[in-house]
Design a protein around this motif. Structure first.
Motif, mmCIF file in Angstrom:
data_model
loop_
_atom_site.group_PDB
_atom_site.id
_atom_site.type_symbol
_atom_site.label_atom_id
_atom_site.label_comp_id
_atom_site.label_asym_id
_atom_site.label_seq_id
_atom_site.Cartn_x
_atom_site.Cartn_y
_atom_site.Cartn_z
ATOM 1 N N GLY A 113 0.812 -1.232 0.000
ATOM 2 C CA GLY A 113 0.000 0.000 0.000
ATOM 3 C C GLY A 113 0.834 1.266 0.000
ATOM 4 O O GLY A 113 2.002 1.274 0.397
ATOM 5 N N GLY A 114 0.196 2.340 -0.460
ATOM 6 C CA GLY A 114 0.859 3.644 -0.539
ATOM 7 C C GLY A 114 0.693 4.445 0.750
ATOM 8 O O GLY A 114 0.590 3.882 1.837
ATOM 9 N N LYS A 115 0.653 5.757 0.586
ATOM 10 C CA LYS A 115 0.635 6.636 1.760
ATOM 11 C C LYS A 115 -0.774 7.153 2.059
ATOM 12 O O LYS A 115 -1.595 7.275 1.153
ATOM 13 C CB LYS A 115 1.527 7.851 1.493
ATOM 14 C CG LYS A 115 2.982 7.484 1.309
ATOM 15 C CD LYS A 115 3.775 8.687 0.867
ATOM 16 C CE LYS A 115 5.244 8.300 0.723
ATOM 17 N NZ LYS A 115 6.053 9.356 0.148
ATOM 18 N N ALA A 116 -0.988 7.500 3.328
ATOM 19 C CA ALA A 116 -2.222 8.206 3.696
ATOM 20 C C ALA A 116 -1.923 9.688 3.589
ATOM 21 O O ALA A 116 -0.950 10.170 4.175
ATOM 22 C CB ALA A 116 -2.623 7.865 5.126
ATOM 23 N N ARG A 117 -2.780 10.412 2.879
ATOM 24 C CA ARG A 117 -2.541 11.859 2.753
ATOM 25 C C ARG A 117 -2.571 12.533 4.136
ATOM 26 O O ARG A 117 -1.752 13.370 4.429
ATOM 27 C CB ARG A 117 -3.582 12.465 1.819
ATOM 28 C CG ARG A 117 -3.242 13.872 1.454
ATOM 29 C CD ARG A 117 -4.051 14.363 0.302
ATOM 30 N NE ARG A 117 -3.521 13.908 -0.972
ATOM 31 C CZ ARG A 117 -4.104 14.164 -2.141
ATOM 32 N NH1 ARG A 117 -5.232 14.841 -2.172
ATOM 33 N NH2 ARG A 117 -3.582 13.726 -3.252
ATOM 34 N N PHE A 118 -3.534 12.101 4.986
ATOM 35 C CA PHE A 118 -3.632 12.661 6.353
ATOM 36 C C PHE A 118 -3.773 11.494 7.323
ATOM 37 O O PHE A 118 -4.751 10.755 7.245
ATOM 38 C CB PHE A 118 -4.858 13.569 6.490
ATOM 39 C CG PHE A 118 -4.912 14.664 5.480
ATOM 40 C CD1 PHE A 118 -4.120 15.797 5.621
ATOM 41 C CD2 PHE A 118 -5.747 14.561 4.379
ATOM 42 C CE1 PHE A 118 -4.166 16.810 4.673
ATOM 43 C CE2 PHE A 118 -5.807 15.569 3.431
ATOM 44 C CZ PHE A 118 -5.009 16.701 3.567
ATOM 45 N N PHE A 119 -2.805 11.357 8.207
ATOM 46 C CA PHE A 119 -2.854 10.255 9.182
ATOM 47 C C PHE A 119 -2.933 10.829 10.600
ATOM 48 O O PHE A 119 -2.175 11.737 10.953
ATOM 49 C CB PHE A 119 -1.609 9.377 9.045
ATOM 50 C CG PHE A 119 -1.615 8.198 9.977
ATOM 51 C CD1 PHE A 119 -2.262 7.017 9.615
ATOM 52 C CD2 PHE A 119 -1.008 8.260 11.222
ATOM 53 C CE1 PHE A 119 -2.298 5.933 10.489
ATOM 54 C CE2 PHE A 119 -1.042 7.186 12.104
ATOM 55 C CZ PHE A 119 -1.686 6.019 11.724
ATOM 56 N N PHE A 120 -3.853 10.281 11.397
ATOM 57 C CA PHE A 120 -4.009 10.733 12.787
ATOM 58 C C PHE A 120 -4.036 9.518 13.709
ATOM 59 O O PHE A 120 -4.657 8.510 13.378
ATOM 60 C CB PHE A 120 -5.344 11.463 12.984
ATOM 61 C CG PHE A 120 -5.476 12.745 12.231
ATOM 62 C CD1 PHE A 120 -5.177 13.958 12.838
ATOM 63 C CD2 PHE A 120 -5.918 12.749 10.913
ATOM 64 C CE1 PHE A 120 -5.323 15.154 12.145
ATOM 65 C CE2 PHE A 120 -6.062 13.938 10.215
ATOM 66 C CZ PHE A 120 -5.753 15.151 10.836
ATOM 67 N N SER A 121 -3.398 9.646 14.859
ATOM 68 C CA SER A 121 -3.584 8.670 15.922
ATOM 69 C C SER A 121 -4.298 9.411 17.052
ATOM 70 O O SER A 121 -3.757 10.385 17.587
ATOM 71 C CB SER A 121 -2.231 8.137 16.390
ATOM 72 O OG SER A 121 -2.425 7.251 17.459
ATOM 73 N N VAL A 122 -5.520 8.988 17.361
ATOM 74 C CA VAL A 122 -6.296 9.744 18.355
ATOM 75 C C VAL A 122 -6.329 9.014 19.692
ATOM 76 O O VAL A 122 -6.241 7.787 19.738
ATOM 77 C CB VAL A 122 -7.745 10.015 17.873
ATOM 78 C CG1 VAL A 122 -7.752 10.955 16.694
ATOM 79 C CG2 VAL A 122 -8.473 8.718 17.540
ATOM 80 N N LYS A 123 -6.447 9.792 20.784
ATOM 81 C CA LYS A 123 -6.410 9.172 22.114
ATOM 82 C C LYS A 123 -7.705 9.314 22.905
ATOM 83 O O LYS A 123 -7.835 8.744 23.972
ATOM 84 C CB LYS A 123 -5.221 9.689 22.927
ATOM 85 C CG LYS A 123 -5.153 11.197 23.119
ATOM 86 C CD LYS A 123 -3.898 11.539 23.937
ATOM 87 C CE LYS A 123 -3.790 13.024 24.218
ATOM 88 N NZ LYS A 123 -3.808 13.875 23.003
#
Ligand SMILES: Cc1cc2nc3c(=O)[nH]c(=O)nc-3n(C[C@H](O)[C@H](O)[C@H](O)COP(=O)(O)OP(=O)(O)OC[C@H]3O[C@@H](n4cnc5c(N)ncnc54)[C@H](O)[C@@H]3O)c2cc1C
Length: 294
Positions: free
Chosen positions: A26-36
């Motif tokens: 797979g390629g890249k995520a344009r916007f990646f978030f890790s939420v808590k």
């Protein structure tokens, strides 16, 4: 338009997804978030609806095939904070966040003498991924032990769904329009020795039948009613069949292995070939079990 600037969670731009998946594709995520927490997640859900930006929830990445060109949208992982918490109540129930790995949940519940999750041993997913997929093995599935599920809808509203409101069936929860935040599971007390013995047996069964010699996403197709997809694929003589770097396992015909740096196109081509052969020989249409992120 920098919609991500004032959010509580920090954005990572163009984050590679390949190593966040079991398939290693797979390629890249344009916007990646890790939420808590739920507030950080709600902001993302609301903004994705407002700006019509597709939003994908990533669990452990064990059941997805991500496109080589990546995801032109938001990928969010419930990767820390409350999504990783586990708590016990007096009536043998366990409550856990969606981001908790099944292996950790099995380890923590067995350590306090709670039984019921053993059949999930060896499934490399999170609780959220397992609930949305109604993951299961050896004739059992997680839906059967769910007491309630906490979910967020696409407007950011939170609901607590009781078991009887959820229509679990084979690899299906009917919850696809929600994000799973966490769940309460009903377990039973037993001795640690007996629980650990069952875990060992299930892991042994798994290592005798599955093929983890190369990166894979587990079973590619769902089992059609009354038969197994692996048997049908094997009967078509497709074991070891390859497309580019993607190869049908010689041990378990419903596994596709990423043997030589396979692309998502290689896997999709091989899946189409398998589907066509099974359809023309048995008049059965195989349905993918994995989720394809395009
Ligand atoms: C070696 C191997 C063996 C496996 N064996 C089994 C098995 O025996 N039985 C079985 O059922 N599966 C099996 N699987 C498949 C997989 O592990 C399970 O389906 C698992 O439950 C997926 O969880 P995940 O966290 O990895 O989800 P992901 O792969 O990250 O995501 C799968 C789907 O769930 C969605 N999702 C994930 N988390 C959430 C959330 N919190 N809220 C909403 N949607 C969410 C994703 O958007 C995606 O559509 C196996 C996989 C591998 C690689």
């Amino acid at each position: 338009m920098s919609w991500w600037r004032d959010l509580k969670a920090t954005v990572i731009r163009d984050e590679p997804l390949k190593n966040k998946t079991n398939f290693k594709i797979g390629g890249k995520a344009r916007f990646f978030f890790s939420v808590k927490n739920e507030e950080e997640l709600r902001e993302l859900v609301v903004i994705s609806s407002k700006h019509k930006i597709p939003l994908f929830v990533l669990g452990a990445g064990s059941n997805i095939l991500v496109s080589d060109v990546g995801i032109k949208g938001i990928v969010v992982k419930l990767g820390s904070g409350i999504f990783k918490e586990i708590s016990f109540s007096k009536n043998n129930s366990v409550e856990a966040g969606a981001g908790v790995r099944l292996a950790e949940l099995i380890g923590k519940t067995s350590a306090v003498g709670l039984s019921g999750l053993e059949f999930l041993a060896g499934i490399p997913g999170t609780l959220g991924g397992a609930i949305i997929m109604n993951a299961g093995a050896w004739g059992k599935d997680i839906g059967s032990i769910v007491e309630s599920v906490r979910v967020m809808d696409n407007r950011g509203n939170i609901e607590l769904l009781k078991r009887k409101k959820i229509k679990f069936s084979y690899r299906h929860s009917g919850l696809d329009s929600y994000i799973i935040l966490g769940a309460v599971l009903k377990l039973a007390s037993d001795t640690k020795d007996r629980i650990n013995q069952r875990i060992k047996e299930y892991l042994k069964l798994r290592s005798n039948t599955q093929d983890n010699a190369y990166p894979n996403a587990g079973c590619i197709f769902k089992n059609p009613a009354g038969t197994s997809a692996g048997k049908l694929i094997d009967a078509c003589g497709l074991k070891a069949k390859s497309c580019g770097g993607a190869v049908v396992s010689s041990r378990h015909a419903n596994f596709i292995l990423n043997k030589k740096n396979a692309s998502s196109k290689d896997v999709l081509k091989l899946m189409n070939l398998i589907r066509d052969k099974v359809k023309s020989r048995f008049n059965i249409t195989l349905e993918p079990e994995i989720k394809i992120w395009m």
